[in-house]
Scaffold this motif. Structure first.
Motif, PDB file in Angstrom:
ATOM      1  N   ILE A  90      73.853  50.619 -12.731  1.00 39.48           N
ATOM      2  CA  ILE A  90      74.714  50.158 -13.826  1.00 39.48           C
ATOM      3  C   ILE A  90      76.119  50.649 -13.491  1.00 39.48           C
ATOM      4  O   ILE A  90      76.349  51.858 -13.403  1.00 39.48           O
ATOM      5  N   THR A  91      77.035  49.731 -13.272  1.00 39.26           N
ATOM      6  CA  THR A  91      78.380  50.096 -12.822  1.00 39.26           C
ATOM      7  C   THR A  91      79.361  50.194 -13.981  1.00 39.26           C
ATOM      8  O   THR A  91      79.152  49.608 -15.046  1.00 39.26           O
ATOM      9  N   ASN A  92      80.453  50.918 -13.732  1.00 37.10           N
ATOM     10  CA  ASN A  92      81.477  51.102 -14.767  1.00 37.10           C
ATOM     11  C   ASN A  92      82.193  49.804 -15.122  1.00 37.10           C
ATOM     12  O   ASN A  92      82.666  49.643 -16.245  1.00 37.10           O
ATOM     13  N   ASP A  93      82.257  48.852 -14.193  1.00 34.34           N
ATOM     14  CA  ASP A  93      82.974  47.612 -14.501  1.00 34.34           C
ATOM     15  C   ASP A  93      82.100  46.580 -15.222  1.00 34.34           C
ATOM     16  O   ASP A  93      82.615  45.652 -15.836  1.00 34.34           O
ATOM     17  N   LYS A  94      80.783  46.759 -15.160  1.00 30.67           N
ATOM     18  CA  LYS A  94      79.851  45.868 -15.871  1.00 30.67           C
ATOM     19  C   LYS A  94      78.760  46.730 -16.516  1.00 30.67           C
ATOM     20  O   LYS A  94      77.579  46.674 -16.126  1.00 30.67           O
ATOM     21  N   PRO A  95      79.141  47.533 -17.521  1.00 33.55           N
ATOM     22  CA  PRO A  95      78.206  48.516 -18.083  1.00 33.55           C
ATOM     23  C   PRO A  95      77.041  47.934 -18.865  1.00 33.55           C
ATOM     24  O   PRO A  95      76.111  48.665 -19.205  1.00 33.55           O
ATOM     25  N   ASP A  96      77.059  46.635 -19.142  1.00 37.63           N
ATOM     26  CA  ASP A  96      75.952  46.027 -19.881  1.00 37.63           C
ATOM     27  C   ASP A  96      75.038  45.193 -18.985  1.00 37.63           C
ATOM     28  O   ASP A  96      74.229  44.419 -19.470  1.00 37.63           O
ATOM     29  N   GLY A 120      76.423  58.133  -9.386  1.00 35.06           N
ATOM     30  CA  GLY A 120      76.661  57.446  -8.129  1.00 35.06           C
ATOM     31  C   GLY A 120      78.049  56.851  -8.045  1.00 35.06           C
ATOM     32  O   GLY A 120      78.787  56.803  -9.040  1.00 35.06           O
ATOM     33  N   ILE A 121      78.410  56.430  -6.858  1.00 38.87           N
ATOM     34  CA  ILE A 121      79.645  55.679  -6.630  1.00 38.87           C
ATOM     35  C   ILE A 121      79.288  54.427  -5.845  1.00 38.87           C
ATOM     36  O   ILE A 121      78.258  54.387  -5.162  1.00 38.87           O
ATOM     37  N   TRP A 122      80.106  53.396  -5.962  1.00 38.13           N
ATOM     38  CA  TRP A 122      79.802  52.128  -5.308  1.00 38.13           C
ATOM     39  C   TRP A 122      81.058  51.522  -4.694  1.00 38.13           C
ATOM     40  O   TRP A 122      82.172  51.949  -4.965  1.00 38.13           O
TER      41      TRP A 122
END
Length: 199
Positions: free
Chosen positions: A43-49, A141-143
């Motif tokens: 689950i990334t910070n730019d698309k948290p949903d 994590g980081i991506w």
């Protein structure tokens, strides 16, 4: 270090626990040994949903060829002695492969457990670490997104952030630990199970 982890896919649990939308189709299957190059849900910070399927092993945007940086050391090049009481600067912000991602491309890596081994034997003598109640948790994590200039392929990938050993990894003789994000997690909430087979 965290070189292998477990991700059991339970979409309904993920939707409830993390507030994400149910994906239109399932692209990741249960994996009891997620290894570098495998897909896993993050689950990334730019698309948290959203649940997104990213490759385990970060390739920075600027790389000329694919890389598989599975762990991002929070201390960077500092704390080379792996002191568990280290509380100094987080050198990750200065590492070329991670300095952009740690500032603006963070993610949650969903897991049910992970494998680690003693410092000397590493994963030739793996232990399975998981919560006593066997509940799901997340790694920090980081991506990043990398494009292959020759083929046009676009790859989204991630690394798990690591830090000094915690009670569980210290108990098996390992000098590192993944950063685990769970407000209810404590050292007493973990089980350690020895797995003698090789991967």
């Amino acid at each position: 270090m965290c070189g292998r982890f477990v991700q059991v896919i339970d979409i309904e649990l993920f939707v409830t626990r993390f507030g994400v939308k149910r994906p239109g189709h399932i692209t990741v299957q249960d994996n009891y040994n997620v290894a570098p190059g495998d897909l896993a849900y993050v689950i990334t910070n730019d698309k948290p949903d959203e649940l997104q399927a990213f490759r385990f092993g970060l390739t920075p945007k600027w790389a000329k060829q694919p890389m598989y940086l599975i762990n991002a050391r929070s201390e960077g090049d500092l704390n080379k002695e792996d002191r568990p009481d280290y509380s100094g600067e987080l050198g990750i912000i200065n590492k070329p492969a991670f300095r952009t991602s740690i500032r603006s491309k963070r993610c949650l890596v969903i897991a049910n457990g992970y494998f680690e081994g003693p410092k000397k034997e590493k994963l030739s003598k793996p232990f399975h670490l998981y919560k006593k109640d066997k509940s799901v948790f997340t790694f920090a994590g980081i991506w990043d997104t990398w494009a292959n200039n020759d083929t046009g392929e676009v790859v989204n990938s991630f690394s798990i952030i690591t830090t000094v050993s915690n009670a569980a990894t210290n108990g098996i003789g390992h000098h590192r630990s993944p950063v685990i994000l769970d407000k209810r997690m404590s050292a007493n909430g973990w089980m350690i199970h020895c797995q003698w087979k090789k991967f």
